[in-house]
Design an enzyme around this catalytic site. Structure first.
Site, PDB file in Angstrom:
ATOM      1  N   ARG A 102     -12.241  19.269  12.152  1.00  8.50           N
ATOM      2  CA  ARG A 102     -10.980  18.533  11.960  1.00  8.50           C
ATOM      3  C   ARG A 102     -10.212  19.002  10.735  1.00  8.50           C
ATOM      4  NH1 ARG A 102     -10.027  13.283  14.633  1.00  8.50           N
ATOM      5  NH2 ARG A 102     -11.524  13.268  16.318  1.00  8.50           N
TER       6      ARG A 102
ATOM      7  N   TYR B  10     -21.351  19.554  20.350  1.00 10.41           N
ATOM      8  CA  TYR B  10     -20.773  20.865  20.632  1.00 10.41           C
ATOM      9  C   TYR B  10     -20.643  21.614  19.313  1.00 10.41           C
ATOM     10  CZ  TYR B  10     -16.507  18.260  19.402  1.00 10.41           C
ATOM     11  OH  TYR B  10     -15.581  17.449  18.765  1.00 10.41           O
TER      12      TYR B  10
ATOM     13  N   ASP C  21      -2.321   7.797  19.185  1.00  7.54           N
ATOM     14  CA  ASP C  21      -3.164   6.591  19.210  1.00  7.54           C
ATOM     15  C   ASP C  21      -2.350   5.309  19.054  1.00  7.54           C
ATOM     16  OD1 ASP C  21      -5.401   8.099  19.582  1.00  7.54           O
ATOM     17  OD2 ASP C  21      -6.451   7.430  17.776  1.00  7.54           O
TER      18      ASP C  21
HETATM   19  C1  LIG Z   1     -15.556   9.188  17.441  1.00  6.09           C
HETATM   20  C2  LIG Z   1     -14.291   9.837  17.932  1.00  6.09           C
HETATM   21  C3  LIG Z   1     -14.333  11.136  18.453  1.00  6.09           C
HETATM   22  C4  LIG Z   1     -13.151  11.741  18.953  1.00  6.09           C
HETATM   23  N1  LIG Z   1     -13.211  12.986  19.487  1.00  6.09           N
HETATM   24  C5  LIG Z   1     -12.096  13.540  20.035  1.00  6.09           C
HETATM   25  C6  LIG Z   1     -12.123  14.830  20.664  1.00  6.09           C
HETATM   26  O1  LIG Z   1     -13.164  15.496  20.711  1.00  6.09           O
HETATM   27  N2  LIG Z   1     -10.973  15.311  21.225  1.00  6.09           N
HETATM   28  C7  LIG Z   1      -9.811  14.600  21.180  1.00  6.09           C
HETATM   29  O2  LIG Z   1      -8.787  15.065  21.740  1.00  6.09           O
HETATM   30  N3  LIG Z   1      -9.734  13.396  20.565  1.00  6.09           N
HETATM   31  C8  LIG Z   1     -10.841  12.845  20.002  1.00  6.09           C
HETATM   32  N4  LIG Z   1     -10.776  11.640  19.388  1.00  6.09           N
HETATM   33  C9  LIG Z   1      -9.472  10.955  19.290  1.00  6.09           C
HETATM   34  C10 LIG Z   1      -8.566  11.543  18.204  1.00  6.09           C
HETATM   35  O3  LIG Z   1      -9.224  11.573  16.966  1.00  6.09           O
HETATM   36  C11 LIG Z   1      -7.293  10.682  18.078  1.00  6.09           C
HETATM   37  O4  LIG Z   1      -6.790  10.408  19.357  1.00  6.09           O
HETATM   38  C12 LIG Z   1      -6.226  11.410  17.262  1.00  6.09           C
HETATM   39  O5  LIG Z   1      -6.677  11.625  15.951  1.00  6.09           O
HETATM   40  C13 LIG Z   1      -4.934  10.588  17.236  1.00  6.09           C
HETATM   41  O6  LIG Z   1      -3.997  11.194  16.390  1.00  6.09           O
HETATM   42  P1  LIG Z   1      -2.802  10.333  15.748  1.00  6.09           P
HETATM   43  O7  LIG Z   1      -2.016  11.308  14.969  1.00  6.09           O
HETATM   44  O8  LIG Z   1      -2.155   9.533  16.813  1.00  6.09           O
HETATM   45  O9  LIG Z   1      -3.517   9.269  14.827  1.00  6.09           O
HETATM   46  P2  LIG Z   1      -4.400   9.497  13.486  1.00  6.09           P
HETATM   47  O10 LIG Z   1      -5.153  10.785  13.559  1.00  6.09           O
HETATM   48  O11 LIG Z   1      -5.155   8.237  13.340  1.00  6.09           O
HETATM   49  O12 LIG Z   1      -3.300   9.639  12.354  1.00  6.09           O
HETATM   50  C14 LIG Z   1      -2.530   8.546  11.928  1.00  6.09           C
HETATM   51  C15 LIG Z   1      -1.993   8.850  10.540  1.00  6.09           C
HETATM   52  O13 LIG Z   1      -1.102   7.801  10.157  1.00  6.09           O
HETATM   53  C16 LIG Z   1      -1.386   7.392   8.845  1.00  6.09           C
HETATM   54  N5  LIG Z   1      -0.964   5.978   8.707  1.00  6.09           N
HETATM   55  C17 LIG Z   1      -1.539   4.895   9.301  1.00  6.09           C
HETATM   56  N6  LIG Z   1      -0.872   3.767   8.959  1.00  6.09           N
HETATM   57  C18 LIG Z   1       0.144   4.153   8.142  1.00  6.09           C
HETATM   58  C19 LIG Z   1       1.180   3.435   7.457  1.00  6.09           C
HETATM   59  N7  LIG Z   1       1.306   2.096   7.544  1.00  6.09           N
HETATM   60  N8  LIG Z   1       2.059   4.136   6.702  1.00  6.09           N
HETATM   61  C20 LIG Z   1       1.957   5.507   6.597  1.00  6.09           C
HETATM   62  N9  LIG Z   1       0.974   6.226   7.209  1.00  6.09           N
HETATM   63  C21 LIG Z   1       0.091   5.557   7.978  1.00  6.09           C
HETATM   64  C22 LIG Z   1      -2.887   7.590   8.699  1.00  6.09           C
HETATM   65  O14 LIG Z   1      -3.292   7.686   7.345  1.00  6.09           O
HETATM   66  C23 LIG Z   1      -3.084   8.893   9.475  1.00  6.09           C
HETATM   67  O15 LIG Z   1      -2.896  10.033   8.657  1.00  6.09           O
HETATM   68  C24 LIG Z   1     -11.927  11.009  18.895  1.00  6.09           C
HETATM   69  C25 LIG Z   1     -11.885   9.729  18.338  1.00  6.09           C
HETATM   70  C26 LIG Z   1     -13.046   9.146  17.865  1.00  6.09           C
HETATM   71  C27 LIG Z   1     -12.999   7.732  17.290  1.00  6.09           C
END
Ligand SMILES: Cc1cc2nc3c(=O)[nH]c(=O)nc-3n(C[C@H](O)[C@H](O)[C@H](O)COP(=O)(O)OP(=O)(O)OC[C@H]3O[C@@H](n4cnc5c(N)ncnc54)[C@H](O)[C@@H]3O)c2cc1C
Length: 378
Positions: A107, A212, A289
């Site tokens: 990551r 993996y 997410d």
């Molecule tokens: C155990 C596990 C294993 C996983 N394995 C996989 C995999 O193998 N392949 C895959 O495709 N997906 C996987 N996922 C899912 C993947 O990690 C998420 O779907 C992905 O990280 C979502 O990205 P995002 O940018 O939407 O959210 P996030 O990565 O959660 O990023 C959100 C960002 O917003 C910031 N933030 C939050 N609230 C605020 C606020 N109020 N103000 C300012 N900033 C804020 C946070 O600090 C963060 O930097 C896995 C998840 C888990 C739990």
């Protein structure tokens, strides 16, 4: 509202990919991230063809390729005797079929590749969004440090506990009744592990272990049923030592060696969102997410997030009117992500069946897995 007046909340995989995808169309955006610096939590992420195609288009494919691992196979094994229940080729076969590879990536490497491509201009760290207030064509954003700004369009790329989502819907994530522990081991830690370069699921009653390779390491995610209720704030808890090892007592020696090779990490409560009826309102829209948090069993949360970013940027580019762009984005993304969400939720129970007839039926279905799930990767 102008197309260049976009504030993205969150510099995770979704926020940074969106910023880059908008920039490719010549659309400027600003990113606000609560963390004081960009550091990825968790170990690894599996990137599938549907996500990699987008990342390659954005020019960060080669930076990732250097540090990623291509799995040889996808293998399902029995929890105790370790027999192969089903196996499918990955490697070159997968790339031929889906038009892009499958990579296990650390990551931190993904985060670094995205952050370096984005740069430091228009990245505002230490900005935790606490409030949004829509007035006319503009939204005022307030941050925990007392500062504020305005934007025509706010994109909530702020993860499963999204603050932006609160302004659109009152739907909250649901606890799945399962939790996970992640870890990174070296190949030397697990000398007797069969097929260390495969994506491998070990399936047993009430638990499974997935691993993996990601370059020099092997990443694992051990998932178990329980606790019944999740009470720790933020979805992560420091649980008493030994809980993980106890849950896998009696499993195949290779599984136990892997779990015992590293100190027990924090316990992650696995939450998912029910499909949302809407992803946007007058001045805000959700991505990743924040819009469709899902169970990790198809390895698609990040990949679907990356797809969202590409589609939202394309719609912003194609339609002059922002509302038309958002309607197009929702139409293109909601039903697909909803299907993946539902499928990954149902898969959870199938991975934890006791030995018996139901498990035997599941194992037969695993033989057709590639055809059954090709719609996700294509
Ligand atoms: C155990 C596990 C294993 C996983 N394995 C996989 C995999 O193998 N392949 C895959 O495709 N997906 C996987 N996922 C899912 C993947 O990690 C998420 O779907 C992905 O990280 C979502 O990205 P995002 O940018 O939407 O959210 P996030 O990565 O959660 O990023 C959100 C960002 O917003 C910031 N933030 C939050 N609230 C605020 C606020 N109020 N103000 C300012 N900033 C804020 C946070 O600090 C963060 O930097 C896995 C998840 C888990 C739990």
């Amino acid at each position: 509202m102008t197309r260049s007046d976009i504030a993205i909340i969150g510099a995770g995989i979704g926020g940074l990919t969106l910023g880059l995808a908008l920039r490719r169309h010549g659309i400027r955006s600003r990113i606000y991230e609560q963390a004081p610096e960009l550091a990825e939590v968790g170990a690894a992420v599996a990137l599938a063809a549907n996500g990699i195609r987008v990342l390659r288009d954005l020019g960060i494919g080669s930076a990732l390729e250097e540090t990623s691992a291509v799995p040889t196979e996808l293998v399902y094994r029995h929890w105790s005797h370790g027999d192969r229940l089903a196996a499918h080729p990955v490697g070159a076969w997968y790339e031929d079929r889906f038009g892009a590879p499958f990579w296990g990536v650390h990551r931190a490497h993904l985060q670094r590749a995205l952050a370096q491509a984005w740069g430091t201009a228009d990245l505002h760290l230490g900005k935790e969004l606490t409030g949004l207030c829509r007035q006319g064509d503009s939204t005022e954003l307030t941050f925990a440090d007392g500062s504020s700004t305005t934007a025509g369009l706010v994109v909530g790329a702020d993860g499963i506990r999204s603050r932006v989502r609160v302004s659109i819907t009152d739907v909250v994530p649901v606890y799945s009744g399962t939790s996970g522990f992640r870890g990174l081991v070296t190949r030397d830690d697990v000398p007797d592990l069969p097929d260390p370069d495969a994506v491998q699921f070990w399936l047993g009653q009430g638990a499974h272990l997935l691993h993996y390779a990601t370059g020099e390491f092997i990443n694992f995610l051990a998932v178990l049923e329980g606790p019944k209720r999740w009470t720790a704030p933020g979805g992560v808890a420091n649980t008493e030592d030994g809980l993980l090892a106890a849950a896998f007592r009696g499993w195949h020696p290779a599984v136990r060696t892997m779990i015992d090779a590293v100190p027990q990490g924090p316990q992650w409560g696995l939450f998912a969102l029910p499909p949302l009826a809407r992803w946007s309102n007058d001045g805000a829209v959700l991505l990743g997410d924040a819009a469709h948090a899902m169970m990790p069993h198809h390895g698609q949360g990040a990949n679907q997030t990356i797809e969202d970013a590409a589609v939202l940027a394309d719609c912003q580019n194609r339609f002059e009117d922002v509302h038309t762009a958002l309607a197009g984005y929702e139409r293109l993304r909601r039903s697909r992500t909803c299907q993946v969400q539902r499928s990954s939720w149902v898969t959870s129970a199938l991975l934890h069946l006791p030995d018996g007839d139901a498990a035997a039926t599941r194992d037969r279905r695993l033989l057709d897995l590639v055809d059954d799930f090709s719609w996700i990767h294509e």
